[in-house]
Write an enzyme that holds these catalytic residues in place. Structure first.
Site, short mmCIF file in Angstrom:
data_model
loop_
_atom_site.label_atom_id
_atom_site.label_comp_id
_atom_site.label_asym_id
_atom_site.label_seq_id
_atom_site.Cartn_x
_atom_site.Cartn_y
_atom_site.Cartn_z
N ASP A 59 -9.73 -4.55 12.63
CA ASP A 59 -9.41 -3.14 12.41
C ASP A 59 -9.02 -2.98 10.94
O ASP A 59 -7.89 -2.64 10.62
CB ASP A 59 -8.27 -2.71 13.34
CG ASP A 59 -7.99 -1.22 13.28
OD1 ASP A 59 -8.81 -0.48 12.71
OD2 ASP A 59 -6.93 -0.80 13.79
N CYS A 60 -9.98 -3.22 10.08
CA CYS A 60 -9.72 -3.29 8.64
C CYS A 60 -9.83 -1.91 8.00
O CYS A 60 -10.47 -1.01 8.52
CB CYS A 60 -10.72 -4.24 7.98
SG CYS A 60 -12.43 -3.98 8.48
N ASP A 97 -1.47 -12.76 6.35
CA ASP A 97 -2.76 -12.36 5.81
C ASP A 97 -3.85 -12.76 6.80
O ASP A 97 -3.87 -13.90 7.28
CB ASP A 97 -2.98 -13.04 4.46
CG ASP A 97 -4.38 -12.82 3.94
OD1 ASP A 97 -4.67 -11.70 3.49
OD2 ASP A 97 -5.18 -13.77 4.00
N GLY A 98 -4.75 -11.84 7.09
CA GLY A 98 -5.77 -12.10 8.09
C GLY A 98 -6.67 -13.28 7.75
O GLY A 98 -7.02 -14.08 8.63
N ASP A 158 -1.11 0.45 13.68
CA ASP A 158 -0.72 1.70 14.35
C ASP A 158 -0.60 1.54 15.86
O ASP A 158 -0.01 2.38 16.54
CB ASP A 158 -1.67 2.84 14.01
CG ASP A 158 -3.12 2.56 14.40
OD1 ASP A 158 -3.37 2.16 15.55
OD2 ASP A 158 -4.00 2.76 13.55
N PRO A 207 -5.93 -4.16 -0.31
CA PRO A 207 -5.65 -5.24 0.64
C PRO A 207 -6.76 -5.48 1.65
O PRO A 207 -6.92 -6.59 2.14
CB PRO A 207 -4.36 -4.76 1.33
CG PRO A 207 -3.74 -3.80 0.38
CD PRO A 207 -4.89 -3.12 -0.31
N HIS A 217 -11.00 3.86 18.63
CA HIS A 217 -10.34 2.73 19.29
C HIS A 217 -11.01 2.36 20.62
O HIS A 217 -11.08 1.18 20.96
CB HIS A 217 -8.86 3.04 19.48
CG HIS A 217 -8.12 3.11 18.18
ND1 HIS A 217 -7.68 4.30 17.64
CD2 HIS A 217 -7.79 2.15 17.29
CE1 HIS A 217 -7.09 4.06 16.48
NE2 HIS A 217 -7.15 2.77 16.24
N ASP A 254 -11.02 0.19 4.39
CA ASP A 254 -12.21 0.05 3.56
C ASP A 254 -12.05 -1.14 2.62
O ASP A 254 -10.92 -1.57 2.33
CB ASP A 254 -12.46 1.33 2.78
CG ASP A 254 -12.95 2.46 3.68
OD1 ASP A 254 -14.06 2.32 4.22
OD2 ASP A 254 -12.23 3.45 3.85
N GLN A 282 0.82 -1.20 0.00
CA GLN A 282 0.00 0.00 0.00
C GLN A 282 0.86 1.26 0.00
O GLN A 282 2.06 1.22 0.25
CB GLN A 282 -0.96 0.00 1.20
CG GLN A 282 -0.30 -0.36 2.51
CD GLN A 282 -1.25 -1.05 3.46
OE1 GLN A 282 -2.44 -1.17 3.21
NE2 GLN A 282 -0.74 -1.52 4.58
#
Length: 288
Positions: free
Chosen positions: A158-159, A140-141, A88, A165, A64, A161, A33
């Site tokens: 916590d994806c 990868d989730g 983050d 990815p 959060h 849009d 990204q």
């Protein structure tokens, strides 16, 4: 005085928002990204991925706190928590505030996100990466939830849009995998966009999640950075009582936890499940 550089979000074609850029701290394309972190006088440090704002220092606490404390306090005795994404570190920060949680696993597809957020968004993680309960998995989730032998009491997606990815984290394969590794009575929550502008996203998530969970719904919060109205969070579990706990029960758990929050409180918790009529109507109109 020279005019400040502007950064324009590209999430929508016909309208959008912009930020004045005081200083670009980081801008680089990784394998997955395009990431940028810049400073803005009103919102502090801003992180964007692929032209879409992900988080700002000014209002990240709303997002959060609501993504963590709502499912964790509704569950009541969660010991093992899985975070998908969240590089983050702010989601991790909030989960670590729950002292009864014994393990926190975070799955992030891009190691670069974690490394530069530790450097450029230190207020987000606030040292939580050093918590002994924390384990980072670079994977990868979708692959992780379908392959892991671990099970969890709460899963937080916590994806980004559902483009690029992040798209895979809105698929049936992902939701099925989450159900697979969720303990009985566990709760799954996920970011689900601003429902006034992204209503189809909520409808699609509701339809897919309903194949795997008996109680599927949404709760909401207003977050200035994510403009366009309220942001919705998907909620899925097989224990329908957890979505309807009284404010008094949540209050007792909140007081016992010792949490001090800036947005979340027990009244906000129960009120967050009240949805606007246009979203209720849209969900009700979908075939069962």
């Amino acid at each position: 005085m020279a005019e400040k550089k502007q950064w324009h979000e590209t999430l929508h074609d016909q309208f959008g928002q912009y930020f004045a850029v005081d200083n670009v701290l980081y801008h680089e394309k990784t394998d997955h990204q395009d990431l940028i972190i810049f400073e803005n006088a009103a919102f502090g440090r801003v992180m964007a991925l692929d032209g879409v704002v992900q988080t700002t220092e000014r209002d990240e606490f709303i997002y959060h706190e609501m993504m963590t404390h709502v499912p964790l306090l509704a569950h009541g005795h969660a010991k093992h928590v899985l975070i998908i994404g969240g590089g983050d570190g702010a989601m991790l920060r909030e989960v670590t505030r729950h002292k009864n949680v014994e393990s926190i696993t975070m799955v992030e597809i891009d190691a670069g996100v974690v490394s530069f957020c530790r450097q450029y968004l230190p207020n987000h993680n606030a040292g939580s990466y050093d918590d002994p309960r924390f384990k980072l998995v670079i994977d990868d989730g979708v692959n992780f939830v379908n392959q892991t032998s671990q099970t969890f009491d709460v899963i937080i997606s916590d994806c980004t849009d559902p483009i690029g990815p992040g798209e895979s984290l809105f698929t049936s394969a992902f939701y099925e995998g989450c159900k697979r590794c969720l303990n009985p009575g566990g709760i799954f929550v996920a970011q689900n966009g601003v429902c006034f502008l992204q209503q189809e996203e909520a409808i699609d998530s509701h339809r897919k999640l309903s194949h795997y969970f008996s109680d599927v719904g949404f709760y909401q919060a207003a977050i200035p950075t994510y403009y366009g109205g309220i942001m919705t969070f998907a909620w899925a579990t097989d224990n329908d009582a957890l979505r309807h706990l009284s404010t008094e029960i949540i209050q007792a758990r909140f007081l016992a936890s010792g949490l001090k929050c800036r947005y979340y409180n027990p009244a906000i918790h129960t009120a967050a499940f009240a949805l606007p009529q246009y979203l209720q109507d849209a969900l009700a109109s979908q075939p069962s």
